[in-house]
Design a protein around this motif. Structure first.
Motif, PDB file in Angstrom:
ATOM      1  N   GLU A  69       0.632  -0.984   0.329  1.00 38.86           N
ATOM      2  CA  GLU A  69      -0.130   0.050   0.252  1.00 38.86           C
ATOM      3  C   GLU A  69       0.873   1.254  -0.293  1.00 38.86           C
ATOM      4  OE1 GLU A  69      -2.891  -0.256  -0.259  1.00 38.86           O
ATOM      5  OE2 GLU A  69      -3.678  -2.473   0.124  1.00 38.86           O
ATOM      6  N   SER A 372      -4.675  10.220  -2.097  1.00 37.60           N
ATOM      7  CA  SER A 372      -6.417  10.415  -0.593  1.00 37.60           C
ATOM      8  C   SER A 372      -6.614   8.608  -0.858  1.00 37.60           C
ATOM      9  CB  SER A 372      -7.727  10.745  -2.423  1.00 37.60           C
ATOM     10  OG  SER A 372      -7.445  10.646  -3.143  1.00 37.60           O
ATOM     11  N   GLN A 373      -5.699   8.061  -2.071  1.00 33.97           N
ATOM     12  CA  GLN A 373      -5.754   6.370  -2.159  1.00 33.97           C
ATOM     13  C   GLN A 373      -4.960   5.786  -1.203  1.00 33.97           C
ATOM     14  OE1 GLN A 373      -8.461   4.609  -3.503  1.00 33.97           O
ATOM     15  NE2 GLN A 373      -9.379   7.116  -4.118  1.00 33.97           N
ATOM     16  N   GLN A 375      -3.271   4.024   1.396  1.00 31.60           N
ATOM     17  CA  GLN A 375      -3.741   3.821   3.163  1.00 31.60           C
ATOM     18  C   GLN A 375      -2.206   3.283   3.694  1.00 31.60           C
ATOM     19  OE1 GLN A 375      -5.331  -0.079   2.415  1.00 31.60           O
ATOM     20  NE2 GLN A 375      -5.984  -0.789   4.559  1.00 31.60           N
TER      21      GLN A 375
END
Length: 427
Positions: A69, A372-373, A375
């Protein structure tokens, strides 16, 4: 204590002593007082237990995210962060008053039930934040298989604690993403500034190097030109001396030839024979080991050579080296290397480190990440609606009320027994 003469000593001693049987008998006689106090305390405790505002507890647990991620962020080569560090940063954001105030300002309606009386909502939130939020972390004395961080919230029944806690967690993660984006942007700007300074320094170094090289080439040309001109001047001087020396030789030879009557070129042998013998179709070949004197050329030829030398305006054609020197001087008039260096339009093409610096600059300028994506942490356990409140605990409060009421009743009964006994003793 003074003794009463009308009362026996043994009787007065019994009066001062406490008879346990009599005490328990007195308490039993007032059992309804004790029961009444217990019942009254139970009633008050029950009223409090059922009328007090219930408080609930919710908590949310976050654990480390997977390394993949964070791969896009780490792949930039500019910003590095591992899952544990990302979780620590989210935990610090959860514990940050700034994060909580930011969420409060964006969701004031969730905190409206906290406002009591004439106090401001901001003060109510400050007190609520101070008392009700608790950051959850692994116990350092125990070994945790997986790192985690969490937030616990205690809240009254009229407050939507689940929405507040889950929103607070989202706010903390969002704020940390913003901070990472700002850090990334700052690092990129800093590195671009470093590259620009390196480019400026490289250009300045190149300009200095170019000017130094041009100056060296010009100086070399000037030195070469001066040396060639000196050599040309020396050669011409030498040729003039040679010509003057030749003219002097010719003058002497002409004088001797005239005195000997030699007009045409001749040889010593021919001069020794008479004129008649010299005529005819006879060809003679004479071999000598030394050169004939110049006057044997005859005054006519010598005068012709001298006249030619006197009319000569330049001796350059007599020395091949002069032509070469003039050729070299003409080449020195225009140094093509200097001309091309001065006429370069894009100086950056000649910077040795330019390609690497431009490549790095272009790579940094084209780093565009959608954070924004990103994690940063995995919400392992979000806050959910609790089944029952954590306080007040009704049965405990009621039991405590019965105990305290009973103790109060016993104390009241005991006090009455003691006061009654003393009153009887005085009677």
């Amino acid at each position: 204590m003074a003794l009463n003469p009308n009362v026996p000593a043994n009787q007065e001693q019994r009066t001062d002593e406490i008879d346990l049987f009599e005490l328990f008998s007195g308490l039993w006689a007032q059992k309804w007082l004790i029961v009444g106090c217990s019942a009254l305390a139970l009633l008050v405790a029950t009223a409090y237990a059922f009328l007090a505002t219930p408080y609930y507890e919710v908590h949310s647990i976050l654990r480390t995210t997977q390394l993949k991620e964070l791969d896009e962020l780490n792949g930039t080569g500019v910003y590095k962060i591992d899952p544990e560090e990302a979780l620590r940063r989210v935990g610090a954001s959860l514990d940050s008053y700034e994060t909580r105030v930011s969420f409060f300002n964006a969701n004031r309606e969730l905190f409206e039930p906290l406002k009591k009386g004439s106090g401001s909502l901001e003060n109510a939130f400050a007190a609520f934040n101070e008392e009700q939020f608790t950051l959850l972390q692994p116990d350092p004395r125990k070994t945790s298989l997986v790192p985690f961080v969490g937030l616990k919230l205690e809240y009254p029944a009229d407050v939507d604690g689940v929405a507040i806690l889950n929103g607070m967690v989202r706010q903390a993660i969002s704020d940390e993403k913003v901070r990472i984006a700002q850090d990334l942007e700052g690092v990129i700007k800093s590195r671009l500034n470093v590259i620009n300074r390196q480019l400026t320094a490289a250009r300045a170094k190149y300009e200095a190097s170019k000017e130094n090289k041009i100056a060296g080439l010009k100086e070399g040309d000037e030195i070469k030109r001066a040396q060639l001109q000196d050599e040309l001047k020396a050669l011409r001087g030498e040729l003039r001396l040679r010509r003057q020396s030749r003219i002097t030789q010719l003058d002497e030879a002409i004088a001797i030839a005239r005195s000997l009557g030699i007009v045409k070129p001749t040889t010593p042998t021919s001069m020794g024979q008479d004129a008649g013998a010299a005529q005819g179709n006879i060809i003679r070949t004479e071999v000598f080991n030394q050169q004939f004197p110049l006057y044997f050329m005859g005054s006519e030829a010598l005068e012709a050579e001298r006249n030619g030398l006197l009319k000569r305006r330049s001796d350059d054609h007599t020395e091949p080296r002069i032509a070469k020197i003039q050729h070299e001087l003409q080449l020195l008039e225009n140094n093509r290397q200097i001309q091309f260096m001065q006429s370069r339009e894009d100086e950056d093409l000649f910077l040795a480190a330019l390609a690497d610096l431009r490549e790095e600059s272009s790579r940094l300028e084209n780093i565009k990440l959608d954070l924004s994506q990103l994690q940063l942490a995995r919400v392992d356990r979000p806050a959910i609606e609790p089944i029952k409140p954590i306080k007040p605990i009704k049965m405990t409060i009621m039991a405590l009320g019965v105990v305290l009421g009973g103790m109060l009743g016993v104390f009241a009964a005991l006090l009455r027994v003691i006061l009654r006994r003393k009153a009887n003793a005085l009677a």
